[in-house]
Each structure stands twice: as C-alpha cells, then as structure tokens.
Motif scaffolding. Structure first.
Motif, mmCIF file in Angstrom:
data_model
loop_
_atom_site.group_PDB
_atom_site.id
_atom_site.type_symbol
_atom_site.label_atom_id
_atom_site.label_comp_id
_atom_site.label_asym_id
_atom_site.label_seq_id
_atom_site.Cartn_x
_atom_site.Cartn_y
_atom_site.Cartn_z
ATOM 1 N N MET A 1 2.084 0.214 10.428
ATOM 2 C CA MET A 1 3.342 -0.514 10.182
ATOM 3 C C MET A 1 4.567 0.207 10.390
ATOM 4 S SD MET A 1 2.137 -2.033 6.505
ATOM 5 C CE MET A 1 1.402 -0.675 5.739
ATOM 6 N N LEU A 2 4.988 -0.127 11.931
ATOM 7 C CA LEU A 2 6.095 0.395 12.347
ATOM 8 C C LEU A 2 7.341 -0.693 12.499
ATOM 9 C CD1 LEU A 2 4.474 2.806 15.097
ATOM 10 C CD2 LEU A 2 5.507 3.538 12.951
ATOM 11 N N ILE B 1 -6.437 9.457 19.479
ATOM 12 C CA ILE B 1 -5.604 8.729 18.420
ATOM 13 C C ILE B 1 -5.995 8.531 17.064
ATOM 14 C CG2 ILE B 1 -4.333 6.640 17.797
ATOM 15 C CD1 ILE B 1 -4.514 5.736 20.786
ATOM 16 N N ILE B 2 -5.209 9.102 16.126
ATOM 17 C CA ILE B 2 -5.649 9.056 14.730
ATOM 18 C C ILE B 2 -4.555 7.845 13.852
ATOM 19 C CG2 ILE B 2 -5.824 10.239 12.538
ATOM 20 C CD1 ILE B 2 -6.533 12.530 13.793
ATOM 21 N N ILE B 3 -5.273 6.988 13.458
ATOM 22 C CA ILE B 3 -4.523 6.148 12.619
ATOM 23 C C ILE B 3 -4.025 6.347 11.223
ATOM 24 C CG2 ILE B 3 -4.350 3.711 11.748
ATOM 25 C CD1 ILE B 3 -5.537 2.831 14.313
ATOM 26 N N LEU B 4 -3.061 6.473 10.872
ATOM 27 C CA LEU B 4 -2.648 6.799 9.420
ATOM 28 C C LEU B 4 -1.653 5.696 8.854
ATOM 29 C CD1 LEU B 4 -2.685 9.244 7.557
ATOM 30 C CD2 LEU B 4 -0.438 9.741 8.524
ATOM 31 N N SER B 5 -2.633 5.011 7.866
ATOM 32 C CA SER B 5 -1.885 3.691 7.284
ATOM 33 C C SER B 5 -2.104 3.351 5.973
ATOM 34 C CB SER B 5 -2.524 2.464 8.327
ATOM 35 O OG SER B 5 -2.005 1.526 7.942
ATOM 36 N N ALA B 6 -1.261 2.642 5.366
ATOM 37 C CA ALA B 6 -1.320 2.230 3.901
ATOM 38 C C ALA B 6 -2.483 0.934 4.100
ATOM 39 C CB ALA B 6 -0.223 1.655 3.464
ATOM 40 N N LYS C 1 -3.387 5.809 3.710
ATOM 41 C CA LYS C 1 -2.649 6.598 2.702
ATOM 42 C C LYS C 1 -2.737 6.151 1.175
ATOM 43 C CE LYS C 1 1.378 6.163 6.034
ATOM 44 N NZ LYS C 1 2.476 5.377 6.149
ATOM 45 N N PRO C 2 -2.650 6.758 -0.050
ATOM 46 C CA PRO C 2 -2.175 8.159 0.157
ATOM 47 C C PRO C 2 -3.273 9.030 0.892
ATOM 48 C CG PRO C 2 -2.515 7.518 -1.992
ATOM 49 C CD PRO C 2 -2.741 6.301 -1.100
ATOM 50 N N PHE C 3 -3.012 10.105 1.147
ATOM 51 C CA PHE C 3 -3.899 11.192 1.689
ATOM 52 C C PHE C 3 -3.589 12.592 1.420
ATOM 53 C CE2 PHE C 3 -0.881 10.542 4.934
ATOM 54 C CZ PHE C 3 -0.439 11.806 5.351
ATOM 55 N N ASN C 4 -4.727 13.305 1.226
ATOM 56 C CA ASN C 4 -4.563 14.921 1.072
ATOM 57 C C ASN C 4 -4.192 15.494 2.604
ATOM 58 O OD1 ASN C 4 -4.815 17.642 1.020
ATOM 59 N ND2 ASN C 4 -5.970 17.373 -0.828
#
Length: 197
Positions: free
Chosen positions: A18-19, A39-44, A65-68
């Motif tokens: 979500m950009l 590529i690592i996707i980091l997303s809510a 998300k949320p993540f440690n």
C-alpha cells in the motif's frame, strides 16, 4: 525507486503493497521483469488471498504487519542465505542440471530451454534446484518449507503450493497435466527429470 535502483547495487527489496501512487504489486512485477533480486513483501494485508497474490507476483517471502523486527531480520537473512547458496555452489557440486529440454545453470542462476532463457524468481530457482537434487523422491510440503525457508513456519503456509504452480506454468507442456513436477496426493510432490505421463 527506479532512479535509485538504476544507479545502485541492491541485494534485497522490502516492498509495502500500500504505497501512494503506484501500488506495491505493480512495482514488484516490474522489478521481477527488470532485475533478479529477492523481494520480501511487508504489508498490513494479511488475508490468505493477499499473501498468495504477493507470492504469485514473484515475492520470495511475505510478512504481515504488525511484525516483530527480529522476525523480519531473520527472514531477510534466510532469503539472502538461500540466494547466496544458490548463486555460489561449492566446487564439488555439479554446476549444470538438466531435465527434459531444460538446463539449470547453478553458477549463472539461469534456466533455459533450447538456449532460450526462462525468468525465475529466486524462490522458484531454489525450489527447482531442490527438486532436481532430490529427483524421483517424494518431498513433503513441510520438508520443502524447511529446505527453502529454514525457519519456523505455519502449518497453513501455502507458499510452496504457489511456487509449484508458478514453476509448472514455466516448465510443463500442460500445467494441468504435469509430467515433471507431479503431486503425490496426501504426501507432497515428486520431480521426474525424464518426465512421466
């Protein structure tokens, strides 16, 4: 981002879906076409469908998300370790693996068919290499997750199935009737270098 990547060497991209402006999925697709980097996707977006779409797009991992922060660090190390292991085989290893009309070059990190290169994500490359090194043996989903990811995973993790589907579309004459990468119902997958009907 494109300007930065054109002038700098990048080992790995962490991409949010979500950009503002262009969404992360289209950026990820473009990166996959232009460069071969993890590529690592980091997303809510944590629904199963979102994770599957991200992995289908070619991401090597997906973290919600949320993540440690320690988990993100562990996943980054794991993805980079897999890429380095694949890109730098030891002297004792066979550098060229073949099956059917395909050639997998472990040093160049390339798959080709009759001299034509086929683009693979680093996850697809790693999985194909594992299948080739363990051909004609049934590999369970859990063992494949352990060999590819190397960290604790959820029993509901479907990333192997997604990656198998992508590989089949690239190597099988008819992905709905696979001859190289077949499902063994209730057990896992088996890879045949010669191809079995």
């Amino acid at each position: 981002m494109d300007r930065y990547l054109s002038g700098h060497e990048v080992d790995l991209v962490i991409l949010d879906l979500m950009l503002p402006g262009e969404d992360g999925l289209s950026i990820g697709r473009r990166l996959r076409q232009q460069k071969n980097m993890p590529i690592i996707i980091l997303s809510a977006r944590g629904e199963e469908l979102d994770r599957i779409v991200g992995l289908e797009m070619g991401a090597d991992d997906y973290l919600t998300k949320p993540f440690n922060p320690r988990e993100l660090l562990a996943r980054i190390r794991s993805v980079l370790r897999r890429c380095n292991e694949v890109k730098q085989p030891t002297a004792s290893e066979e550098h060229i693996l073949t099956f059917g009309p395909f050639t997998l070059d472990l040093q160049k990190h390339e798959l080709s068919r009759d001299g034509q290169e086929i683009t693979l994500t680093s996850g697809e490359f790693t999985l194909l290499r594992i299948f080739l090194e363990h051909s004609n043996r049934v590999l369970t989903r859990d063992s494949l997750l352990e060999m590819t990811k190397g960290y604790e995973h959820s029993p509901l993790d479907r990333s192997i199935d997604v990656c198998v589907g992508r590989l089949r579309r690239k190597i099988e004459p008819d992905p709905t009737q696979p001859v190289y990468l077949r499902t063994v119902w209730g057990s896992g997958y088996i890879f045949s270098r010669q191809g079995k009907a």
